[in-house]
Design a protein around this motif. Structure first.
Motif, PDB file in Angstrom:
ATOM      1  N   ILE A  54     -63.558  32.576  55.162  1.00 43.51           N
ATOM      2  CA  ILE A  54     -63.988  33.547  54.277  1.00 43.51           C
ATOM      3  C   ILE A  54     -65.322  33.482  54.253  1.00 43.51           C
ATOM      4  O   ILE A  54     -66.026  32.308  54.663  1.00 43.51           O
ATOM      5  CB  ILE A  54     -63.497  33.473  52.987  1.00 43.51           C
ATOM      6  N   ALA A  55     -66.298  34.559  53.731  1.00 45.14           N
ATOM      7  CA  ALA A  55     -67.572  34.417  53.587  1.00 45.14           C
ATOM      8  C   ALA A  55     -67.758  34.547  52.122  1.00 45.14           C
ATOM      9  O   ALA A  55     -67.062  35.278  51.483  1.00 45.14           O
ATOM     10  CB  ALA A  55     -68.418  35.680  54.132  1.00 45.14           C
ATOM     11  N   VAL A  56     -68.814  33.744  51.356  1.00 46.77           N
ATOM     12  CA  VAL A  56     -69.135  33.957  49.999  1.00 46.77           C
ATOM     13  C   VAL A  56     -70.584  34.727  49.941  1.00 46.77           C
ATOM     14  O   VAL A  56     -71.404  34.440  50.846  1.00 46.77           O
ATOM     15  CB  VAL A  56     -69.009  32.826  49.520  1.00 46.77           C
ATOM     16  N   GLU A  57     -70.874  35.547  48.920  1.00 48.48           N
ATOM     17  CA  GLU A  57     -71.940  36.117  48.663  1.00 48.48           C
ATOM     18  C   GLU A  57     -72.490  35.561  47.484  1.00 48.48           C
ATOM     19  O   GLU A  57     -72.051  35.703  46.391  1.00 48.48           O
ATOM     20  CB  GLU A  57     -71.697  37.607  48.418  1.00 48.48           C
ATOM     21  N   ASN A  58     -74.055  35.650  47.639  1.00 53.97           N
ATOM     22  CA  ASN A  58     -74.882  35.447  46.677  1.00 53.97           C
ATOM     23  C   ASN A  58     -75.173  36.589  45.733  1.00 53.97           C
ATOM     24  O   ASN A  58     -75.193  37.681  46.221  1.00 53.97           O
ATOM     25  CB  ASN A  58     -76.352  34.898  47.162  1.00 53.97           C
ATOM     26  N   VAL A  59     -74.881  36.254  44.421  1.00 56.07           N
ATOM     27  CA  VAL A  59     -75.100  37.470  43.370  1.00 56.07           C
ATOM     28  C   VAL A  59     -76.207  37.543  42.610  1.00 56.07           C
ATOM     29  O   VAL A  59     -77.194  36.561  42.647  1.00 56.07           O
ATOM     30  CB  VAL A  59     -73.882  37.160  42.313  1.00 56.07           C
ATOM     31  N   THR A  60     -76.528  38.658  41.882  1.00 58.75           N
ATOM     32  CA  THR A  60     -77.660  38.745  41.101  1.00 58.75           C
ATOM     33  C   THR A  60     -77.407  38.370  39.907  1.00 58.75           C
ATOM     34  O   THR A  60     -76.062  38.299  39.383  1.00 58.75           O
ATOM     35  CB  THR A  60     -77.875  40.277  40.831  1.00 58.75           C
ATOM     36  N   THR A  61     -78.270  37.425  39.155  1.00 61.98           N
ATOM     37  CA  THR A  61     -77.917  37.226  37.742  1.00 61.98           C
ATOM     38  C   THR A  61     -79.447  37.465  36.783  1.00 61.98           C
ATOM     39  O   THR A  61     -80.379  37.654  37.398  1.00 61.98           O
ATOM     40  CB  THR A  61     -78.018  35.501  37.932  1.00 61.98           C
ATOM     41  N   TYR A  62     -79.003  37.313  35.566  1.00 57.53           N
ATOM     42  CA  TYR A  62     -80.057  37.843  34.562  1.00 57.53           C
ATOM     43  C   TYR A  62     -80.232  36.832  33.586  1.00 57.53           C
ATOM     44  O   TYR A  62     -81.216  37.230  32.494  1.00 57.53           O
ATOM     45  CB  TYR A  62     -79.492  39.155  34.053  1.00 57.53           C
ATOM     46  N   LEU A  63     -79.704  35.677  33.794  1.00 52.84           N
ATOM     47  CA  LEU A  63     -80.078  34.509  32.999  1.00 52.84           C
ATOM     48  C   LEU A  63     -79.918  33.127  33.788  1.00 52.84           C
ATOM     49  O   LEU A  63     -79.323  33.195  34.838  1.00 52.84           O
ATOM     50  CB  LEU A  63     -79.194  34.500  31.762  1.00 52.84           C
ATOM     51  N   ARG A  64     -80.596  32.143  33.494  1.00 54.69           N
ATOM     52  CA  ARG A  64     -80.484  30.974  33.920  1.00 54.69           C
ATOM     53  C   ARG A  64     -79.900  29.911  33.046  1.00 54.69           C
ATOM     54  O   ARG A  64     -80.168  29.884  32.009  1.00 54.69           O
ATOM     55  CB  ARG A  64     -81.748  30.245  34.584  1.00 54.69           C
ATOM     56  N   PHE A  65     -79.307  29.050  33.500  1.00 55.87           N
ATOM     57  CA  PHE A  65     -78.570  27.763  32.676  1.00 55.87           C
ATOM     58  C   PHE A  65     -79.414  26.559  32.715  1.00 55.87           C
ATOM     59  O   PHE A  65     -80.023  26.174  33.796  1.00 55.87           O
ATOM     60  CB  PHE A  65     -77.209  27.274  33.276  1.00 55.87           C
ATOM     61  N   GLY A  66     -79.741  26.156  31.426  1.00 52.86           N
ATOM     62  CA  GLY A  66     -80.632  24.801  31.319  1.00 52.86           C
ATOM     63  C   GLY A  66     -79.955  23.718  31.968  1.00 52.86           C
ATOM     64  O   GLY A  66     -80.736  22.909  32.409  1.00 52.86           O
ATOM     65  N   ALA A  67     -78.678  23.846  32.245  1.00 58.52           N
ATOM     66  CA  ALA A  67     -77.961  22.639  33.134  1.00 58.52           C
ATOM     67  C   ALA A  67     -78.293  22.806  34.636  1.00 58.52           C
ATOM     68  O   ALA A  67     -78.126  21.554  35.104  1.00 58.52           O
ATOM     69  CB  ALA A  67     -76.522  22.836  32.934  1.00 58.52           C
ATOM     70  N   SER A  68     -78.771  23.911  35.027  1.00 58.62           N
ATOM     71  CA  SER A  68     -79.017  23.919  36.430  1.00 58.62           C
ATOM     72  C   SER A  68     -79.858  23.141  37.003  1.00 58.62           C
ATOM     73  O   SER A  68     -80.898  22.816  36.338  1.00 58.62           O
ATOM     74  CB  SER A  68     -79.512  25.307  36.963  1.00 58.62           C
TER      75      SER A  68
END
Ligand SMILES: [Fe+2]
Length: 192
Positions: A54-68
């Motif tokens: 399958i292919a996976v798609e990068n999504v839009t996000t509106y926040l970031r996690f401190g854990a990243s």
């Protein structure tokens, strides 16, 4: 799949349910090793069941996690490499996130392995306050066309879809957008 024999089967790199509740939204994941491990296991499950990549798609996000603890492009690249799946590269989503989270969209594209990209998405976004929102309800922005050209330069022509699924304009406008994408694709020699 049996009925329509799609050329490509894809899903988003996101989550949408918890404890039996489902959100009608693509919710963001932290960019961590733990999330990579989880996605790799889930993608393997899907690919085993469907008996195809399958292919996976990068999504839009509106926040970031401190854990990243890794940039989005490293996260996406690691998931695709380890899962042995393909990437549906949404160039508009890369741009929207680059503005919302303050990274260099070109560095993102440059970090992606061209061989794993099986399709490209383009779409329109809109500014809401200090954020860009992936509305699929506008023309592709000039900056996104520029990024698309850069992606094709590196990757060669790839099947490309323009997503426009709200506030649908007259057919003429859609055809102009499709034509603009076709012109970009025609100007790139195949890298295969
Ligand atoms: Fe998309």
């Amino acid at each position: 799949m049996a009925r329509f024999e799609p050329a490509l089967v894809s899903e988003h790199l996101s989550w949408s349910s918890f404890a039996g509740r489902h959100a009608n939204e693509l919710l963001p994941l932290p960019h961590t090793r733990e999330a990579v491990d989880l996605l790799v296991a889930r993608i393997a499950q899907v690919q085993d069941r469907l008996k195809r990549r399958i292919a996976v798609e990068n999504v839009t996000t509106y926040l970031r996690f401190g854990a990243s603890d890794m940039p989005e492009w490293a996260f996406v690249g690691e998931v695709v490499r380890r899962a042995g799946c393909e990437l549906l590269l949404d160039v508009n989503n890369v741009y929207v996130n680059s503005i919302n989270h303050g990274f260099d969209a070109r560095a993102y594209l440059d970090a992606i392995d061209p061989a794993c990209v099986s399709e490209i998405h383009l779409a329109g976004h809109e500014r809401v306050g200090s954020r860009l929102v992936d509305t699929h309800a506008a023309r592709v922005a000039p900056a996104v066309w520029e990024l698309f050209a850069r992606a094709l330069e590196r990757m060669g022509p790839k099947p490309t879809l323009i997503e426009w699924d709200a506030a649908i304009p007259p057919l003429e406008v859609l055809l102009q957008e499709a034509d603009a994408a076709a012109k970009h694709l025609a100007s790139e020699p195949s890298h295969a």
